[in-house]
Design an enzyme around this catalytic site. Structure first.
Site, PDB file in Angstrom:
ATOM      1  N   SER A  33       5.075 -11.597 -16.843  1.00  0.00           N
ATOM      2  CA  SER A  33       4.844 -11.427 -18.183  1.00  0.00           C
ATOM      3  C   SER A  33       4.101 -12.780 -18.956  1.00  0.00           C
ATOM      4  O   SER A  33       4.128 -13.016 -20.243  1.00  0.00           O
ATOM      5  CB  SER A  33       6.103 -11.263 -18.947  1.00  0.00           C
ATOM      6  OG  SER A  33       6.825 -12.374 -18.460  1.00  0.00           O
ATOM      7  N   ARG A  42       8.976  -9.826 -21.663  1.00  0.00           N
ATOM      8  CA  ARG A  42      10.337 -10.114 -21.318  1.00  0.00           C
ATOM      9  C   ARG A  42      10.602 -10.124 -19.829  1.00  0.00           C
ATOM     10  O   ARG A  42      11.285 -11.219 -19.311  1.00  0.00           O
ATOM     11  CB  ARG A  42      11.304  -8.849 -21.885  1.00  0.00           C
ATOM     12  CG  ARG A  42      12.587  -9.393 -21.447  1.00  0.00           C
ATOM     13  CD  ARG A  42      13.629  -8.419 -22.284  1.00  0.00           C
ATOM     14  NE  ARG A  42      14.909  -8.626 -21.802  1.00  0.00           N
ATOM     15  CZ  ARG A  42      15.881  -8.066 -22.234  1.00  0.00           C
ATOM     16  NH1 ARG A  42      15.830  -7.116 -23.063  1.00  0.00           N
ATOM     17  NH2 ARG A  42      17.380  -8.386 -21.849  1.00  0.00           N
ATOM     18  N   PRO A 232       0.921 -10.907 -21.818  1.00  0.00           N
ATOM     19  CA  PRO A 232       2.222 -10.505 -21.380  1.00  0.00           C
ATOM     20  C   PRO A 232       2.007  -9.425 -20.585  1.00  0.00           C
ATOM     21  O   PRO A 232       3.114  -8.820 -19.965  1.00  0.00           O
ATOM     22  CB  PRO A 232       2.683 -10.020 -22.598  1.00  0.00           C
ATOM     23  CG  PRO A 232       1.587  -9.873 -23.509  1.00  0.00           C
ATOM     24  CD  PRO A 232       0.680 -11.037 -22.809  1.00  0.00           C
ATOM     25  N   PHE A 233       0.975  -8.916 -20.172  1.00  0.00           N
ATOM     26  CA  PHE A 233       0.759  -7.836 -19.237  1.00  0.00           C
ATOM     27  C   PHE A 233      -0.157  -8.193 -17.862  1.00  0.00           C
ATOM     28  O   PHE A 233      -1.205  -7.334 -17.539  1.00  0.00           O
ATOM     29  CB  PHE A 233       0.248  -6.452 -19.994  1.00  0.00           C
ATOM     30  CG  PHE A 233       1.145  -5.798 -20.856  1.00  0.00           C
ATOM     31  CD1 PHE A 233       2.203  -5.266 -20.451  1.00  0.00           C
ATOM     32  CD2 PHE A 233       1.047  -6.235 -22.146  1.00  0.00           C
ATOM     33  CE1 PHE A 233       3.013  -4.810 -21.445  1.00  0.00           C
ATOM     34  CE2 PHE A 233       1.808  -5.806 -23.194  1.00  0.00           C
ATOM     35  CZ  PHE A 233       3.015  -4.922 -22.605  1.00  0.00           C
ATOM     36  N   GLU A 251      -2.892  -6.296 -23.264  1.00  0.00           N
ATOM     37  CA  GLU A 251      -2.629  -4.840 -23.891  1.00  0.00           C
ATOM     38  C   GLU A 251      -1.813  -3.862 -23.065  1.00  0.00           C
ATOM     39  O   GLU A 251      -1.875  -3.732 -21.832  1.00  0.00           O
ATOM     40  CB  GLU A 251      -3.948  -4.075 -23.909  1.00  0.00           C
ATOM     41  CG  GLU A 251      -3.936  -2.917 -24.784  1.00  0.00           C
ATOM     42  CD  GLU A 251      -5.257  -2.285 -25.228  1.00  0.00           C
ATOM     43  OE1 GLU A 251      -5.326  -1.138 -25.613  1.00  0.00           O
ATOM     44  OE2 GLU A 251      -6.308  -2.800 -24.770  1.00  0.00           O
ATOM     45  N   LYS A 267      -7.744  -3.152 -30.832  1.00  0.00           N
ATOM     46  CA  LYS A 267      -9.109  -2.557 -31.330  1.00  0.00           C
ATOM     47  C   LYS A 267      -9.592  -3.564 -32.597  1.00  0.00           C
ATOM     48  O   LYS A 267      -8.691  -3.630 -33.347  1.00  0.00           O
ATOM     49  CB  LYS A 267      -9.279  -1.079 -31.807  1.00  0.00           C
ATOM     50  CG  LYS A 267     -10.372  -0.282 -30.921  1.00  0.00           C
ATOM     51  CD  LYS A 267     -11.300  -0.672 -30.051  1.00  0.00           C
ATOM     52  CE  LYS A 267     -11.933   0.265 -29.146  1.00  0.00           C
ATOM     53  NZ  LYS A 267     -12.327  -0.594 -28.139  1.00  0.00           N
TER      54      LYS A 267
END
Length: 447
Positions: A33, A42, A232-233, A251, A267
């Site tokens: 994350s 999280r 975070p991803f 994203e 976008k």
């Protein structure tokens, strides 16, 4: 139902501290994350030594492969977490779907060269995970009920000692260069404009690839990239023969929790400013831009349609439209679409009905994918695919693999792209495709 066992470990804000202990182990994978710098995610989730590794076969249908994933989850067996634990994973699948997994779901042309030879999907079936929860500042090992005492003790000992083996420094042997010249890009842009003017499509996401020969351990490249660009991803997945997937994605693709579905398309992009005033002006310009709002809305409509294939009729909503999210190198315009899975559908049905994500194809989706295949000279592979986990309870979260790199066969590849619409300017779009990955390219160059 059987219950997982949980063993507490000292909390680590940075998952690299724990992952180093399993870096060279078969099937090592980290979903990250971006802590302690990024603040939206999280959980961190890492594992290794999968019970099985599953790759889609070249001529296998998407439906058949997704059923194989389902069968393996069933083989591991349903389990729950002990009362009081709010964790995302109780044992199950972790891996990636490449953008080209879409070819196994839809009938698409095959003009782009497959020069990277990456399997279109690859998952491990994992019966344990180390999960850090940054909301509660806890780290713990989670064991599926099928894990025996010997393995439990071995893993507890491994992560309690957390010895890091020596690693070979990563470096580029030449600077990263683009596969397309600016003129190649302009010609492809003009072709897309021709299709838009003819009413063939409204938006096409067009990307270019950057690459360089490299050597050393890609994990060290990932550690430098996550520091320069925390998102975070993020994620790191080892591949056979020393290769790896490195993702610094901001994203989400789709999340399923207790049968509630959410997707968060990005976008609209502006660079961060050189000072606070310029930065605020760039953010305000993005929020006010009719072009970016129109692009975002097109994709929201597409995703409402995609979610509608597997969600309960009437449950699809848009609770958030045109929100601003800011990262170290760019501002993004982000929306949220939610729904509830229909009674006879599961998370893998949702993947079948909505992959790849509409924010990285264009609209209408299938036509945009045909145009991408015609105009991008090589297959995207990992780029714009997804890193995801799916556990035995049906809990799933997934990213869209933008800001992502592939290290394989002695080279590193990275892609940058953007949505092209009727009023796009080719030079602005060309520059945006570079801006999005500039921080990644510069970080690798400086290692």
């Amino acid at each position: 139902m059987l219950t997982c066992s949980v063993h507490p470990l000292p909390y680590r804000a940075n998952p690299a501290d724990y992952f180093a202990a399993i870096r060279h182990v078969p099937g090592a994978v980290l979903l990250d994350s971006g802590r302690p710098s990024a603040d939206r995610g999280r959980y961190d989730l890492l594992s290794a030594w999968p019970l099985d590794q599953l790759a889609v076969l070249p001529d296998e249908s998407g439906g058949h492969f997704l059923q194989r994933l389902r069968d393996n989850l069933n083989r591991l067996g349903e389990a729950d977490l002990p009362i009081g634990y709010e964790l995302p994973f109780a044992g199950g699948l972790i891996g990636y779907l490449s953008y080209d997994f879409g070819r196994h779901l839809e009938n698409l042309p095959s003009q782009a060269r497959d020069d990277l030879q990456l399997p279109d999907a690859r998952f491990g079936l994992y019966d344990w995970a180390l999960i850090s929860d940054h909301q509660t500042a806890t780290s713990q090992l989670v064991f599926h009920p099928s894990v025996d005492d010997i393995q439990r003790r071995r893993l507890i000992k491994l992560f309690s000692e957390a010895v890091s083996p020596p690693l070979t420094p990563f470096r580029l042997n030449n600077p990263m260069t683009a596969d397309l010249s600016a003129d190649d890009y302009r010609q492809a842009f003009e072709r897309i404009q021709h299709y838009i003017q003819a009413g063939d499509c409204y938006q096409v996401n067009f990307a270019q690839r950057f690459r360089a020969p490299c050597e050393g351990d890609p994990w060290l490249a990932y550690c430098a990239l996550r520091e320069a660009c925390p998102t975070p991803f993020s994620g790191f997945q080892s591949l056979p023969e020393g290769g790896a997937v490195l993702s610094l994605s901001p994203e989400r693709f789709v999340k399923v929790s207790q049968r509630q579905v959410e997707t968060r398309p990005i976008k609209g992009t502006r660079p961060r400013g050189a000072n606070p005033d310029e930065d605020a002006a760039n953010a305000a310009a993005l929020l006010a831009s009719p072009k970016d709002r129109a692009e975002n809305l097109m994709i929201v409509d597409l995703l409402r349609n995609d979610l509608g294939r597997t969600c309960r009729i009437g449950s699809v909503r848009v609770p958030e439209l045109f929100s601003l999210e800011s990262y170290p190198n760019v501002h993004h315009l982000v929306s949220s679409v939610t729904g509830e899975l229909a009674d006879d559908r599961d998370a893998l049905d949702l993947i079948a009905g909505s992959f790849p994500g509409g924010s990285i194809t264009g609209a209408p989706k299938i036509r945009a994918m045909q145009i991408i295949d015609e105009l991008e000279p090589t297959r995207r592979g990992l780029y714009c695919g997804s890193l995801l986990y799916l556990d035995v309870r049906g809990e799933m979260d997934s990213s869209i693999a933008i800001r992502s790199l592939l290290v394989k066969d002695g080279q590193v590849c990275c892609w940058g792209g953007g949505g092209i619409v009727a009023d796009s300017d080719w030079q602005a779009e060309y520059q945006e495709s570079i801006t999005k990955v500039k921080i990644l390219l510069e970080t690798l160059q400086n290692l």
